[in-house]
Design a protein around this motif. Sequence first.
Motif, PDB file in Angstrom:
ATOM      1  N   VAL A  74       0.814  -1.208   0.000  1.00  0.00           N
ATOM      2  CA  VAL A  74       0.000   0.000   0.000  1.00  0.00           C
ATOM      3  C   VAL A  74       0.857   1.272   0.000  1.00  0.00           C
ATOM      4  O   VAL A  74       1.818   1.384   0.756  1.00  0.00           O
ATOM      5  CB  VAL A  74      -0.934   0.027   1.232  1.00  0.00           C
ATOM      6  CG1 VAL A  74      -1.708   1.352   1.292  1.00  0.00           C
ATOM      7  CG2 VAL A  74      -1.899  -1.143   1.197  1.00  0.00           C
ATOM      8  N   VAL A  75       0.504   2.197  -0.872  1.00  0.00           N
ATOM      9  CA  VAL A  75       1.042   3.564  -0.845  1.00  0.00           C
ATOM     10  C   VAL A  75      -0.142   4.460  -0.502  1.00  0.00           C
ATOM     11  O   VAL A  75      -1.137   4.487  -1.239  1.00  0.00           O
ATOM     12  CB  VAL A  75       1.630   3.979  -2.198  1.00  0.00           C
ATOM     13  CG1 VAL A  75       2.089   5.437  -2.150  1.00  0.00           C
ATOM     14  CG2 VAL A  75       2.771   3.060  -2.608  1.00  0.00           C
ATOM     15  N   LEU A  76      -0.058   5.157   0.615  1.00  0.00           N
ATOM     16  CA  LEU A  76      -1.168   5.986   1.080  1.00  0.00           C
ATOM     17  C   LEU A  76      -0.694   7.409   1.340  1.00  0.00           C
ATOM     18  O   LEU A  76       0.299   7.616   2.033  1.00  0.00           O
ATOM     19  CB  LEU A  76      -1.746   5.410   2.385  1.00  0.00           C
ATOM     20  CG  LEU A  76      -2.696   6.315   3.181  1.00  0.00           C
ATOM     21  CD1 LEU A  76      -3.996   6.544   2.432  1.00  0.00           C
ATOM     22  CD2 LEU A  76      -2.964   5.704   4.560  1.00  0.00           C
ATOM     23  N   SER A  78      -2.457  10.451   3.101  1.00  0.00           N
ATOM     24  CA  SER A  78      -3.675  10.739   3.859  1.00  0.00           C
ATOM     25  C   SER A  78      -3.773  12.213   4.198  1.00  0.00           C
ATOM     26  O   SER A  78      -2.800  12.964   4.115  1.00  0.00           O
ATOM     27  CB  SER A  78      -3.719   9.898   5.139  1.00  0.00           C
ATOM     28  OG  SER A  78      -2.600  10.167   5.948  1.00  0.00           O
ATOM     29  N   HIS A  98      -8.163  10.822   1.518  1.00  0.00           N
ATOM     30  CA  HIS A  98      -7.163   9.783   1.748  1.00  0.00           C
ATOM     31  C   HIS A  98      -7.084   8.991   0.445  1.00  0.00           C
ATOM     32  O   HIS A  98      -8.087   8.438  -0.003  1.00  0.00           O
ATOM     33  CB  HIS A  98      -7.570   8.867   2.901  1.00  0.00           C
ATOM     34  CG  HIS A  98      -8.025   9.622   4.124  1.00  0.00           C
ATOM     35  ND1 HIS A  98      -7.165  10.310   4.939  1.00  0.00           N
ATOM     36  CD2 HIS A  98      -9.266   9.801   4.636  1.00  0.00           C
ATOM     37  CE1 HIS A  98      -7.843  10.869   5.921  1.00  0.00           C
ATOM     38  NE2 HIS A  98      -9.122  10.589   5.761  1.00  0.00           N
ATOM     39  N   ALA A 100      -5.010   6.069  -1.799  1.00  0.00           N
ATOM     40  CA  ALA A 100      -4.068   4.949  -1.724  1.00  0.00           C
ATOM     41  C   ALA A 100      -4.124   4.129  -3.002  1.00  0.00           C
ATOM     42  O   ALA A 100      -5.137   4.106  -3.704  1.00  0.00           O
ATOM     43  CB  ALA A 100      -4.408   4.057  -0.530  1.00  0.00           C
ATOM     44  N   TYR A 101      -3.010   3.483  -3.273  1.00  0.00           N
ATOM     45  CA  TYR A 101      -2.986   2.522  -4.367  1.00  0.00           C
ATOM     46  C   TYR A 101      -1.948   1.454  -4.053  1.00  0.00           C
ATOM     47  O   TYR A 101      -1.063   1.650  -3.211  1.00  0.00           O
ATOM     48  CB  TYR A 101      -2.707   3.195  -5.716  1.00  0.00           C
ATOM     49  CG  TYR A 101      -1.305   3.708  -5.910  1.00  0.00           C
ATOM     50  CD1 TYR A 101      -0.377   3.018  -6.688  1.00  0.00           C
ATOM     51  CD2 TYR A 101      -0.883   4.897  -5.313  1.00  0.00           C
ATOM     52  CE1 TYR A 101       0.919   3.489  -6.872  1.00  0.00           C
ATOM     53  CE2 TYR A 101       0.399   5.387  -5.499  1.00  0.00           C
ATOM     54  CZ  TYR A 101       1.298   4.670  -6.271  1.00  0.00           C
ATOM     55  OH  TYR A 101       2.580   5.141  -6.451  1.00  0.00           O
ATOM     56  N   SER A 185      -6.147  -6.350   2.716  1.00  0.00           N
ATOM     57  CA  SER A 185      -5.690  -5.076   2.149  1.00  0.00           C
ATOM     58  C   SER A 185      -6.587  -3.938   2.612  1.00  0.00           C
ATOM     59  O   SER A 185      -6.113  -2.843   2.945  1.00  0.00           O
ATOM     60  CB  SER A 185      -5.686  -5.132   0.619  1.00  0.00           C
ATOM     61  OG  SER A 185      -4.733  -6.051   0.152  1.00  0.00           O
ATOM     62  N   LEU A 189      -5.522  -0.752   4.985  1.00  0.00           N
ATOM     63  CA  LEU A 189      -5.796   0.622   4.579  1.00  0.00           C
ATOM     64  C   LEU A 189      -6.461   1.399   5.710  1.00  0.00           C
ATOM     65  O   LEU A 189      -6.021   2.482   6.077  1.00  0.00           O
ATOM     66  CB  LEU A 189      -6.706   0.627   3.344  1.00  0.00           C
ATOM     67  CG  LEU A 189      -7.285   1.983   2.948  1.00  0.00           C
ATOM     68  CD1 LEU A 189      -6.197   2.894   2.403  1.00  0.00           C
ATOM     69  CD2 LEU A 189      -8.407   1.795   1.924  1.00  0.00           C
ATOM     70  N   LEU A 192      -4.073   2.085   8.551  1.00  0.00           N
ATOM     71  CA  LEU A 192      -3.103   3.133   8.221  1.00  0.00           C
ATOM     72  C   LEU A 192      -3.754   4.518   8.290  1.00  0.00           C
ATOM     73  O   LEU A 192      -3.144   5.465   8.793  1.00  0.00           O
ATOM     74  CB  LEU A 192      -2.527   2.902   6.832  1.00  0.00           C
ATOM     75  CG  LEU A 192      -1.556   1.714   6.694  1.00  0.00           C
ATOM     76  CD1 LEU A 192      -1.225   1.474   5.227  1.00  0.00           C
ATOM     77  CD2 LEU A 192      -0.290   1.954   7.502  1.00  0.00           C
ATOM     78  N   ILE A 193      -4.961   4.639   7.801  1.00  0.00           N
ATOM     79  CA  ILE A 193      -5.663   5.925   7.855  1.00  0.00           C
ATOM     80  C   ILE A 193      -5.906   6.343   9.298  1.00  0.00           C
ATOM     81  O   ILE A 193      -5.782   7.515   9.659  1.00  0.00           O
ATOM     82  CB  ILE A 193      -6.984   5.873   7.060  1.00  0.00           C
ATOM     83  CG1 ILE A 193      -6.700   5.766   5.567  1.00  0.00           C
ATOM     84  CG2 ILE A 193      -7.843   7.113   7.349  1.00  0.00           C
ATOM     85  CD1 ILE A 193      -7.924   5.550   4.717  1.00  0.00           C
TER      86      ILE A 193
END
Length: 197
Positions: A74-76, A78, A98, A100-101, A185, A189, A192-193
């Motif tokens: 994950v690339v996030l 935010s 926010h 992400a991908y 996943s 996410l 992380l948020i």
Amino acid sequence: MTDDFDIEDKKNIEAMGFVRGMLEYIGEDVNREGLLETPARVLAAMGEHFSGYKEDPREHLLKTFEEVEGYDEVVLVSDIEVHSHCEHHMVPFIGKAHVAYIPRDRVVGLSKLARVVNGFAKRLQVQEKLTMQIANAIEEVLDPKGVAVIIQCQHFCMCHRGVHKPDSWTTTSKLTGSFLKNPSSRLELFQLIGMKK
């Protein structure tokens, strides 16, 4: 060149006339000192508020990097500030995005995700459409394993007029690929948020 300038100048004069008309409509004296330069200021502000019409936000995603040691998690980015305007009332809505991908074989510069958000937000919008436009642009250009866009905003059309609910927030989301199909996943996410900065 002169003709182009003349056309633009005429458009500005016409638009300032519209602003004066709105001021008169609400009961103002357009000739009082404090309002003499208001039409020009309004046009300048609108140029900034709606600058997204002058760009294709997808172009920010075209330059990518492949030398990332095979990174595929994950690339996030935010808490990207969102400043947009409701297309129904032309009043602001503000909040956070926010984005992400999960990269397939390449990544994009982090600031480019914020630029994509800005490019679509600086237009007349509804939050649902804004969410989809950001997600679709990342999906189409980067072809990642998954995209997630979550936007949380306060809408002045709901907070400060109409129903007058100033503490209300609207949340919209669009998940694709791994974020949609893979519960782990999706959980990562959301964790992380929610992490403390």
